[in-house]
Design an enzyme around this catalytic site. Structure first.
Site, PDB file in Angstrom:
ATOM      1  N   ASP A  34       0.866  -1.183   0.000  1.00  0.00           N
ATOM      2  CA  ASP A  34       0.000   0.000   0.000  1.00  0.00           C
ATOM      3  C   ASP A  34       0.902   1.233   0.000  1.00  0.00           C
ATOM      4  OD1 ASP A  34      -3.243   0.247   1.190  1.00  0.00           O
ATOM      5  OD2 ASP A  34      -2.041   2.062   0.895  1.00  0.00           O
ATOM      6  N   SER A  37      -1.874   6.236   0.669  1.00  0.00           N
ATOM      7  CA  SER A  37      -2.476   7.497   0.208  1.00  0.00           C
ATOM      8  C   SER A  37      -3.833   7.720   0.878  1.00  0.00           C
ATOM      9  CB  SER A  37      -2.599   7.533  -1.312  1.00  0.00           C
ATOM     10  OG  SER A  37      -3.226   6.376  -1.790  1.00  0.00           O
ATOM     11  N   ILE A  62       1.863   1.316  -6.487  1.00  0.00           N
ATOM     12  CA  ILE A  62       1.794   0.292  -7.544  1.00  0.00           C
ATOM     13  C   ILE A  62       2.207   0.837  -8.912  1.00  0.00           C
ATOM     14  CG2 ILE A  62       0.108  -1.256  -6.445  1.00  0.00           C
ATOM     15  CD1 ILE A  62      -2.051   0.128  -8.255  1.00  0.00           C
ATOM     16  N   ALA A  84      -6.497   1.147  -5.159  1.00  0.00           N
ATOM     17  CA  ALA A  84      -7.183   1.960  -6.161  1.00  0.00           C
ATOM     18  C   ALA A  84      -7.404   3.364  -5.648  1.00  0.00           C
ATOM     19  CB  ALA A  84      -8.546   1.331  -6.502  1.00  0.00           C
ATOM     20  N   TYR A 152     -14.070   6.912 -12.671  1.00  0.00           N
ATOM     21  CA  TYR A 152     -13.751   5.790 -11.778  1.00  0.00           C
ATOM     22  C   TYR A 152     -14.372   4.500 -12.328  1.00  0.00           C
ATOM     23  CZ  TYR A 152     -14.353   2.673  -7.737  1.00  0.00           C
ATOM     24  OH  TYR A 152     -14.369   1.585  -6.904  1.00  0.00           O
ATOM     25  N   LYS A 156     -12.321   1.197 -13.938  1.00  0.00           N
ATOM     26  CA  LYS A 156     -12.533  -0.135 -13.360  1.00  0.00           C
ATOM     27  C   LYS A 156     -13.021  -1.110 -14.434  1.00  0.00           C
ATOM     28  CE  LYS A 156     -11.549  -0.079  -9.084  1.00  0.00           C
ATOM     29  NZ  LYS A 156     -10.998  -1.163  -8.303  1.00  0.00           N
ATOM     30  N   ARG A 219     -28.968   1.868  -2.264  1.00  0.00           N
ATOM     31  CA  ARG A 219     -27.683   1.184  -2.325  1.00  0.00           C
ATOM     32  C   ARG A 219     -27.868  -0.260  -1.893  1.00  0.00           C
ATOM     33  NH1 ARG A 219     -26.918   4.758  -4.997  1.00  0.00           N
ATOM     34  NH2 ARG A 219     -25.563   6.566  -4.769  1.00  0.00           N
ATOM     35  N   ARG A 276     -25.026  14.828  -6.323  1.00  0.00           N
ATOM     36  CA  ARG A 276     -23.690  15.054  -6.891  1.00  0.00           C
ATOM     37  C   ARG A 276     -23.540  14.340  -8.236  1.00  0.00           C
ATOM     38  NH1 ARG A 276     -20.364  13.975  -1.395  1.00  0.00           N
ATOM     39  NH2 ARG A 276     -21.502  12.019  -1.568  1.00  0.00           N
TER      40      ARG A 276
END
Ligand SMILES: NC(=O)c1ccc[n+]([C@@H]2O[C@H](COP(=O)([O-])OP(=O)(O)OC[C@H]3O[C@@H](n4cnc5c(N)ncnc54)[C@H](O)[C@@H]3O)[C@@H](O)[C@H]2O)c1
Length: 319
Positions: A34, A37, A62, A84, A152, A156, A219, A276
């Protein structure tokens, strides 16, 4: 139990740290990578103490060249790739940065894997890779396709093509797990499923909570232990498959707000703000293929999962 270690990228993150703990508890040797970040060594403090002899952590981006020598030295059989850039809003503001981590960084992982003889990569894909879904077709299964709403989701999604190419060209096996909205201990407020972590943290602190949109967006909330179990199973099964991982249940943001407010005794009404851009309105996934191919199904109810998450958040907030 495999002799070679298991490598986890994004090991200091929310899902990654939960996966590291589970793999160590299962008796594996684990290498965590990792760049810290968004992840934190705090997430790994306990496992580093408890499994010192079987866990190695390497702070590494990475995108840089360090992965290939590490993998050549350690020779893992399976790589769980979770590192990611996970913030949808960041991807909307800076798609190039998003792609540098999620696309080019992933290619570095795949290159290191095939050069060092890794057998299999298990990839953390996202339901955010698919655009808005008419409510009539929910829950979506592996046949569903619609262009991503955010960079994003797009990055992916492109990785899935690369995984297939690497399998054909170099014989690198893969399983891509398309995750719904994951929640549980160690989640921060920045991730996709961060709505549980955000509400829980703010309610416990007595701070105001904002709902973007009218709160009717839904969700598919899946508990992190269940998700981690899917990664563990995929290490040994379902080569070449893309599988949906979720509960198939839809919870509206307002319903979630009310459940958490009741559980924490939070007395305030939410603050509503405009929706958003880049956010999916409704999502839920049909995980029956994961049942057939992996023998996976979620077992944690929303009530149990929220209670465990609140217990962890209360301890983390010193309450
Ligand atoms: N949380 C969810 O609901 C959800 C849903 C779908 C998919 N996913 C995927 O699951 C994976 C894990 O997500 P998470 O929620 O645990 O997020 P997270 O931010 O907690 O974990 C990501 C980790 O990757 C690390 N990282 C970022 N850039 C890196 C780099 N260049 N090099 C090395 N490490 C780097 C971060 O420090 C962090 O620890 C991600 O691939 C994400 O896209 C998560």
């Amino acid at each position: 139990m495999s002799e070679s270690p298991v490598l986890v990228t994004g090991a200091a993150g929310f899902i990654g740290s939960n996966l590291v703990r589970r793999l160590l508890e299962d008796g594996h040797r684990v290498i965590g990578v990792d760049d810290l970040s968004t992840g934190s060594l705090r997430n790994l403090a306990e496992v580093r103490e408890q499994h010192a002899g079987r866990f190695e952590f390497d702070r590494l981006d990475i995108r840089q060249g360090g992965l290939t020598p590490l993998l050549e030295r350690r020779r893992p059989e399976v790589v769980h790739h979770l590192a990611a850039q996970v913030d949808v809003r960041v991807s909307v503001e800076d798609p190039v940065h998003d792609a540098s981590v999620n696309l080019l960084g992933t290619l570095q992982v795949l290159e290191a894997a095939r050069r060092s003889g890794v057998r299999k990569v298990v990839y953390a894909s996202s339901v955010g890779s698919y655009g808005d879904t008419p409510e009539t077709v929910l829950p979506i299964d592996e046949r569903f396709d619609a262009p991503a709403l955010s960079p994003y989701g797009a990055s992916k999604r492109v990785v899935l093509d690369y995984l297939r190419t690497y399998e054909q060209l170099y014989g690198l096996a893969f399983t891509a797990l398309t995750l719904a909205n994951v929640y549980g201990p160690h989640q921060t407020t920045s991730g996709e499923g961060g709505v549980v972590a955000t509400f829980a943290g703010r309610m416990l602190a007595g701070a105001p909570c904002t709902i973007y949109g009218d709160g009717s967006q839904t969700r598919d909330l899946v508990y992190v232990d269940d998700v981690v179990h899917a990664f563990v199973l995929a290490g040994g099964r379902a080569d070449g498959q893309r599988l949906m991982i979720g509960t198939g249940q839809r919870t509206s943001v307002l319903t979630l707000y009310r459940a958490l407010a009741a559980a924490t005794g939070y007395p305030h009404e939410p603050v509503f703000a405009p929706a958003r851009p880049g956010e999916i309105l409704h999502s839920s996934v049909d995980a029956r293929a994961a049942g057939r191919e992996l023998g996976w199904k979620p077992w944690t109810t929303l009530e149990e999962g929220l209670a465990a998450t609140l217990g962890w958040a209360a301890a983390a907030h010193g309450g």
